[in-house]
Design a protein around this motif. Structure first.
Motif, PDB file in Angstrom:
ATOM      1  N   VAL A   6       0.850  -1.192   0.000  1.00 40.60           N
ATOM      2  CA  VAL A   6       0.000   0.000   0.000  1.00 40.60           C
ATOM      3  C   VAL A   6       0.885   1.242   0.000  1.00 40.60           C
ATOM      4  CG1 VAL A   6      -1.744   1.290   1.293  1.00 40.60           C
ATOM      5  CG2 VAL A   6      -1.831  -1.221   1.226  1.00 40.60           C
ATOM      6  N   GLY A   7       0.683   2.136  -0.978  1.00 37.50           N
ATOM      7  CA  GLY A   7       1.438   3.386  -1.041  1.00 37.50           C
ATOM      8  C   GLY A   7       1.910   3.663  -2.462  1.00 37.50           C
ATOM      9  N   SER A   8       2.617   4.781  -2.649  1.00 34.50           N
ATOM     10  CA  SER A   8       2.958   5.172  -4.026  1.00 34.50           C
ATOM     11  C   SER A   8       4.264   5.946  -4.158  1.00 34.50           C
ATOM     12  CB  SER A   8       1.823   6.030  -4.592  1.00 34.50           C
ATOM     13  OG  SER A   8       1.717   7.217  -3.829  1.00 34.50           O
ATOM     14  N   GLY A   9       5.105   5.926  -3.125  1.00 38.56           N
ATOM     15  CA  GLY A   9       6.312   6.759  -3.193  1.00 38.56           C
ATOM     16  C   GLY A   9       7.585   5.963  -3.441  1.00 38.56           C
ATOM     17  N   GLY A  10       8.726   6.639  -3.231  1.00 36.74           N
ATOM     18  CA  GLY A  10      10.020   5.983  -3.394  1.00 36.74           C
ATOM     19  C   GLY A  10      10.201   4.866  -2.380  1.00 36.74           C
ATOM     20  N   ARG A  11       9.697   5.078  -1.183  1.00 42.14           N
ATOM     21  CA  ARG A  11       9.761   4.034  -0.147  1.00 42.14           C
ATOM     22  C   ARG A  11       9.047   2.769  -0.624  1.00 42.14           C
ATOM     23  NH1 ARG A  11       6.655   6.155   4.784  1.00 42.14           N
ATOM     24  NH2 ARG A  11       5.090   6.363   3.165  1.00 42.14           N
ATOM     25  N   GLU A  12       7.867   2.942  -1.193  1.00 44.06           N
ATOM     26  CA  GLU A  12       7.099   1.783  -1.644  1.00 44.06           C
ATOM     27  C   GLU A  12       7.796   1.102  -2.825  1.00 44.06           C
ATOM     28  OE1 GLU A  12       5.857   4.676  -0.725  1.00 44.06           O
ATOM     29  OE2 GLU A  12       4.542   4.133   0.944  1.00 44.06           O
ATOM     30  N   HIS A  13       8.446   1.898  -3.704  1.00 45.62           N
ATOM     31  CA  HIS A  13       9.186   1.282  -4.804  1.00 45.62           C
ATOM     32  C   HIS A  13      10.320   0.411  -4.246  1.00 45.62           C
ATOM     33  CE1 HIS A  13      11.206   1.806  -9.031  1.00 45.62           C
ATOM     34  NE2 HIS A  13      10.878   0.569  -8.769  1.00 45.62           N
ATOM     35  N   ALA A  14      11.021   0.929  -3.223  1.00 50.63           N
ATOM     36  CA  ALA A  14      12.107   0.153  -2.617  1.00 50.63           C
ATOM     37  C   ALA A  14      11.550  -1.125  -1.972  1.00 50.63           C
ATOM     38  CB  ALA A  14      12.851   1.003  -1.592  1.00 50.63           C
ATOM     39  N   LEU A  15      10.405  -1.017  -1.323  1.00 53.07           N
ATOM     40  CA  LEU A  15       9.781  -2.200  -0.709  1.00 53.07           C
ATOM     41  C   LEU A  15       9.395  -3.227  -1.773  1.00 53.07           C
ATOM     42  CD1 LEU A  15       7.562  -0.493   2.013  1.00 53.07           C
ATOM     43  CD2 LEU A  15       9.143  -2.388   2.427  1.00 53.07           C
TER      44      LEU A  15
END
Ligand code: AMP
Ligand code: GLY
Length: 419
Positions: A6-15
């Motif tokens: 769940v999410g849409s940022g750089g953090r979520e891309h890394a996850l």
């Protein structure tokens, strides 16, 4: 297994990137995701705060594990809602996420359990708060109680700035409900370090340390942003300080949450300041940090899905979490004008060129993909992460790659990783 992030940022891309390395995972969904994430996961058009929609999607698609990354859905109880339907979800419950969503709760917790933090007072009345700042020492720090997109902290240099901050939060209500109560606290000085841990409520496993750069311009000038870059490890977080933090801050916090009947399971982020009187807590986040995740996860050797499941099943003591002995630096490329107004829709070039080097990663934040091309769609656009044997090499490599990326009005800091 099928995993939903769940999410849409750089953090979520890394996850999503790290989850994609797990041999156990056959399919990844991300809601809502972004242009870069769509290369690794199926992006689903559900807002990160749509709790009902997310639960319905997870049920209908037989999702085996949902990872809730951003603060808002955690504070709204998305993990509770998924669990209530018998679904596996990684992240704290609403009762535990309050450690981030209410700064008043967090400060009272630290006071009650003797966890080192800045001295503070809490105010619900604007008049009383103004009276108080007439007689405090400056600078003083004023914080809106609730979630305010990282903008709810003001360092006031004098009475006029303090009164203006209080008026905008408590009278003009620029943060809505989140600013009706404020914390006024002592200003601390020293280097800042971000320490994230995995915990199942009993066992704690600290991740490698990181530091972020919050201000928009070089030399820590300009307005606060969501984060203009990060690096790992911190140069100042020595093993001695780490063990002091573990014994004096991390373990007492996890014990305190359990004693309060709010056992914390997930990732807990300690925003620390290393003051001359020892490490103190500036803030807690009930989640992975952004952009810290973009430098921490590339250094993780262990399968992250195994860790997530061990946290959920409360058997983290059985997991051996291993890290690479290396360094990582992430430089954020933003749209010119961010964090204020900026334009989007510009084509991005050079990403393929950067990715030819296996030690480089490009984590998308505000991008979308149309007909095979990436376009800017947000304030923070990309995070360029370099992995190397040491920090200085990683900094050099990151900036070499930044030079290969182009989009209209691109803005970035030139001093990331040099603190
Ligand atoms: P926060 O959103 O709570 O992380 O605060 C944003 C930034 O404000 C932190 O990263 C610090 O740089 C600064 N800050 C917060 N609290 C204090 C404090 N008590 N003294 C000095 N700086 C602070
Ligand atoms: N990097 C700070 C945060 O994630 O809140």
């Amino acid at each position: 297994m099928k995993v939903l992030v769940v999410g849409s940022g750089g953090r979520e891309h890394a996850l999503v990137w790290k989850i994609s390395k797990s041999p156990r995972v056959s399919k990844i969904y991300c809601a809502p995701g972004n242009g870069g994430i769509s290369d690794l996961a199926e992006c689903v058009n559900i807002s990160a705060t749509d709790v009902v929609g997310m639960v319905r999607f997870a049920k209908q698609n037989g999702i085996d594990l949902t990872v809730v990354a951003p603060d808002d859905p955690l504070a709204m109880g998305m993990v509770d809602a998924l669990q209530a339907e018998g679904l596996k979800a990684f992240g704290p419950t609403r009762d535990a996420a309050i450690i981030e969503s209410s700064k008043v709760f967090a400060k009272h917790l630290m006071r009650r359990y003797g966890i080192p933090t800045a001295e503070y007072r809490v105010f619900e009345s604007y008049d009383k708060a103004v009276k108080y700042v007439e007689q405090v020492q400056y600078p003083v720090v004023i914080k809106a109680e609730g979630l305010a997109l990282g903008k709810g902290v003001i360092i006031a240099r004098d009475f006029d700035e303090a009164r203006d901050a209080l008026k905008s939060m408590m009278v003009d209500k620029v943060f809505g409900e989140a600013g009706l109560r404020v914390v006024i606290e002592e200003h601390l000085a020293g280097p800042e370090v971000s320490v994230l841990i995995f915990t199942d409520g009993k066992t704690i496993i600290p991740m490698v340390s990181a530091q972020d750069h919050k201000r928009a311009y070089d030399g820590d000038q300009g307005p606060n942003t969501g984060g203009m870059g990060a690096f790992s490890p911190s140069r100042v977080y020595t093993p001695d300080i780490a063990s002091e933090v573990e014994d004096g801050i991390i373990r007492p916090t996890i014990r305190a949450m359990a004693q309060e009947g709010r056992p914390f399971k997930g990732v807990l982020y300690f925003g620390l300041m290393l003051t001359p009187q020892g490490p103190k807590v500036l803030e807690y986040n009930a989640r992975f940090g952004d952009p810290e995740t973009q430098v921490v996860l590339p250094r993780l050797k262990t399968d992250i899905v195994d860790i997530f499941e061990a946290v959920i099943d409360e058997r983290l003591d059985e997991i051996n979490v291993e890290w690479e002995d290396n360094a990582a630096v992430c430089v954020v490329l933003a749209s010119g004008g961010y964090p204020k107004s900026y334009r989007t829709g510009y084509e991005i070039s050079g990403i393929d060129e950067v990715l030819k080097d296996p030690d480089m990663m490009v984590f998308h934040a505000g991008t979308k993909k149309v007909d095979g091309k990436y376009y800017t769609s947000g304030g923070r656009v990309l995070g360029i992460t370099a992995i190397a044997k040491d920090l200085d090499t990683a900094v050099r490599k990151a900036y070499q790659s930044v030079g290969k990326i182009h989009f209209e009005n691109m803005h970035y800091r030139r001093d990331i990783g040099r603190k």
